[in-house]
Design an enzyme around this catalytic site. Structure first.
Site, short mmCIF file in Angstrom:
data_model
loop_
_atom_site.label_atom_id
_atom_site.label_comp_id
_atom_site.label_asym_id
_atom_site.label_seq_id
_atom_site.Cartn_x
_atom_site.Cartn_y
_atom_site.Cartn_z
N CYS A 193 -0.43 4.04 2.20
CA CYS A 193 -0.23 3.81 3.63
C CYS A 193 1.23 4.03 4.03
CB CYS A 193 -0.59 2.37 4.02
SG CYS A 193 -2.18 1.83 3.39
N ASP A 194 2.16 3.52 3.23
CA ASP A 194 3.55 3.43 3.68
C ASP A 194 4.53 4.32 2.94
OD1 ASP A 194 2.75 1.51 5.51
OD2 ASP A 194 3.01 -0.13 4.08
N CYS A 240 0.83 -1.20 0.00
CA CYS A 240 0.00 0.00 0.00
C CYS A 240 0.87 1.26 0.00
CB CYS A 240 -0.92 -0.04 1.22
SG CYS A 240 -1.98 1.41 1.36
C1 LIG Z 1 0.07 -4.88 5.33
C2 LIG Z 1 -1.04 -3.86 5.19
C3 LIG Z 1 -0.86 -2.59 5.74
C4 LIG Z 1 -1.88 -1.63 5.62
N1 LIG Z 1 -1.67 -0.40 6.17
C5 LIG Z 1 -2.66 0.51 6.13
C6 LIG Z 1 -2.50 1.78 6.74
O1 LIG Z 1 -1.43 2.09 7.30
N2 LIG Z 1 -3.54 2.65 6.68
C7 LIG Z 1 -4.72 2.34 6.04
O2 LIG Z 1 -5.65 3.17 6.03
N3 LIG Z 1 -4.90 1.15 5.45
C8 LIG Z 1 -3.91 0.22 5.48
N4 LIG Z 1 -4.08 -0.97 4.87
C9 LIG Z 1 -5.35 -1.24 4.17
C10 LIG Z 1 -6.42 -1.60 5.22
O3 LIG Z 1 -5.93 -2.64 6.02
C11 LIG Z 1 -7.72 -2.00 4.55
O4 LIG Z 1 -8.17 -0.95 3.73
C12 LIG Z 1 -8.79 -2.31 5.59
O5 LIG Z 1 -8.34 -3.28 6.51
C13 LIG Z 1 -10.08 -2.80 4.93
O6 LIG Z 1 -10.97 -3.10 5.94
P1 LIG Z 1 -12.20 -4.10 5.73
O7 LIG Z 1 -12.93 -4.09 7.02
O8 LIG Z 1 -12.92 -3.75 4.51
O9 LIG Z 1 -11.58 -5.52 5.44
P2 LIG Z 1 -10.40 -6.40 6.05
O10 LIG Z 1 -9.53 -5.63 6.96
O11 LIG Z 1 -9.81 -7.07 4.88
O12 LIG Z 1 -11.20 -7.47 6.92
C14 LIG Z 1 -11.98 -8.47 6.33
C15 LIG Z 1 -12.57 -9.31 7.42
O13 LIG Z 1 -13.50 -10.23 6.85
C16 LIG Z 1 -13.34 -11.50 7.44
N5 LIG Z 1 -13.90 -12.49 6.53
C17 LIG Z 1 -13.56 -12.75 5.24
N6 LIG Z 1 -14.34 -13.72 4.74
C18 LIG Z 1 -15.21 -14.07 5.72
C19 LIG Z 1 -16.27 -15.02 5.83
N7 LIG Z 1 -16.59 -15.81 4.80
N8 LIG Z 1 -16.94 -15.12 7.00
C20 LIG Z 1 -16.61 -14.31 8.04
N9 LIG Z 1 -15.64 -13.39 8.00
C21 LIG Z 1 -14.94 -13.28 6.85
C22 LIG Z 1 -11.85 -11.60 7.72
O14 LIG Z 1 -11.59 -12.57 8.72
C23 LIG Z 1 -11.58 -10.16 8.20
O15 LIG Z 1 -11.88 -10.07 9.57
C24 LIG Z 1 -3.08 -1.96 4.96
C25 LIG Z 1 -3.27 -3.23 4.41
C26 LIG Z 1 -2.26 -4.16 4.53
C27 LIG Z 1 -2.47 -5.55 3.95
#
Ligand SMILES: Cc1cc2nc3c(=O)[nH]c(=O)nc-3n(C[C@H](O)[C@H](O)[C@H](O)COP(=O)(O)OP(=O)(O)OC[C@H]3O[C@@H](n4cnc5c(N)ncnc54)[C@H](O)[C@@H]3O)c2cc1C
Length: 312
Positions: free
Chosen positions: A137-138, A134
């Site tokens: 982010c970084d 990202c």
């Molecule tokens: C290494 C890394 C660093 C990052 N750093 C930043 C940062 O510094 N700042 C920033 O703003 N963003 C950052 N991001 C991006 C950020 O993490 C994402 O935009 C954010 O987490 C998205 O949130 P979300 O809730 O949509 O999904 P996610 O965080 O992807 O969560 C998805 C959830 O769904 C669950 N799930 C999936 N399938 C199922 C199912 N069938 N049944 C039940 N549960 C399920 C998973 O277990 C998980 O809990 C980073 C991403 C990564 C990978």
């Protein structure tokens, strides 16, 4: 069969924020956390761009705090995954990975997306120590440094251009002899003085003692002109795409060509009544925690309005 008014699937920033709002609105939400409780941010160290943390915050700590906040409003948080969804009748029916069936009046899908990697063992070895998926982010951590970004599509070009505004030098590592991006994006990276595009180049591995100090790359692998060399860099960014976690919904919920859930206009409604989506699962563009959290809040408000209109 257990009856749920508001089922939340996923426990990243979108799922937990939806849970906080739905809990406070007395929707008695049940949240299935999935295989990665806390979502993608549990893979990172410092989150520097989420408002409210002037010194930044550890990604795991932030997600623990969001979970505690959801617990305070009585959200029923459960381990386990939803493995099957049946939207052919109301209430909708869901099956968990333990074979339990549940029915729900409204649903918030917040299952996120996963970044694609090249599959090199070094990507995991140096994760958070020079490897990033990202740039937004970084990138800030690499100001005035030299980085490489892998990918040749629009996202890679956009992120390379973003990094070029922060970094001393940006190498784009592109497998093909051309960029797969729009003409406008191509022009932006080709015209940037500090971006150098390494066409027909693959990454073989990374090296460095305490973090990434360089990449082992190869030009025209397998051909007579093949040339392997080391590229000194401080950061290695991947921009080769994301895979939304939508496999179990694909037969009923409208998805875009990449598999992201389509939401309608100003709200988080999907094409199925009472089913809302939030976070990265419906966001091929921003993929930021604050945006995911914001859409989680919207989805919960939409679910509340939907249930209230039905008198439920
Ligand atoms: C290494 C890394 C660093 C990052 N750093 C930043 C940062 O510094 N700042 C920033 O703003 N963003 C950052 N991001 C991006 C950020 O993490 C994402 O935009 C954010 O987490 C998205 O949130 P979300 O809730 O949509 O999904 P996610 O965080 O992807 O969560 C998805 C959830 O769904 C669950 N799930 C999936 N399938 C199922 C199912 N069938 N049944 C039940 N549960 C399920 C998973 O277990 C998980 O809990 C980073 C991403 C990564 C990978």
């Amino acid at each position: 069969m257990e009856h749920i008014r508001c089922l939340i699937i996923g426990s990243g920033p979108a799922g937990y924020t939806a849970a906080i709002y739905a809990g406070r609105a007395n929707l008695q939400p049940v949240e299935y956390c999935g295989m990665q409780t806390g979502g993608q941010l549990t893979q990172t160290t410092i989150v520097d761009n989420f408002p409210g943390y002037p010194q930044g915050v550890d990604g795991n700590q932030m997600m623990i705090e969001l979970r505690e906040q959801a617990e305070r409003f009585g959200v029923d948080l459960r381990d386990g995954e939803i493995v099957k969804a049946d939207f052919s009748r109301k209430p909708y029916v869901f099956t968990t990975d333990r074979g339990v069936e549940l029915e729900a009046d409204s649903v918030i899908i917040a299952t996120g997306a996963t970044a694609k990697y090249l599959g090199l063992p070094d990507e995991q070895k140096y994760m958070g120590q020079g490897v990033s998926v990202c740039a937004t982010c970084d990138g800030f951590f690499y100001r005035k440094k030299t980085v490489a970004i892998v990918g040749g599509g629009d996202t890679a070009c956009e992120e390379a251009h973003y990094l070029s505004g922060l970094c001393k030098k940006v190498y784009m590592i592109v497998r093909k002899p051309y960029l797969r991006a729009s003409e406008a994006m191509k022009r932006r990276v080709e015209e940037a003085e500090n971006i150098e595009i390494l066409y027909e180049t693959n990454t073989l591995g990374l090296y460095g003692k305490a973090g990434v100090e360089g990449a082992h790359v190869v030009y025209r692998k397998g051909e007579s002109e093949e040339r392997a060399y080391d590229l000194p860099i401080d950061g290695f960014f991947l921009a080769i795409g994301h895979k939304p976690q939508t496999a179990i919904f694909k037969d009923a919920i409208a998805l875009d060509e990449q598999g992201f859930i389509k939401v309608e206009g100003q709200n988080q409604a999907t094409n199925v009544e009472g089913v809302f989506a939030a976070g990265d699962v419906c966001d091929p563009y921003y993929r930021q925690a604050i945006v995911a959290a914001g859409s989680g809040a919207k989805a919960a408000l939409d679910a509340q309005a939907y249930l209230s209109a039905l008198g439920k």
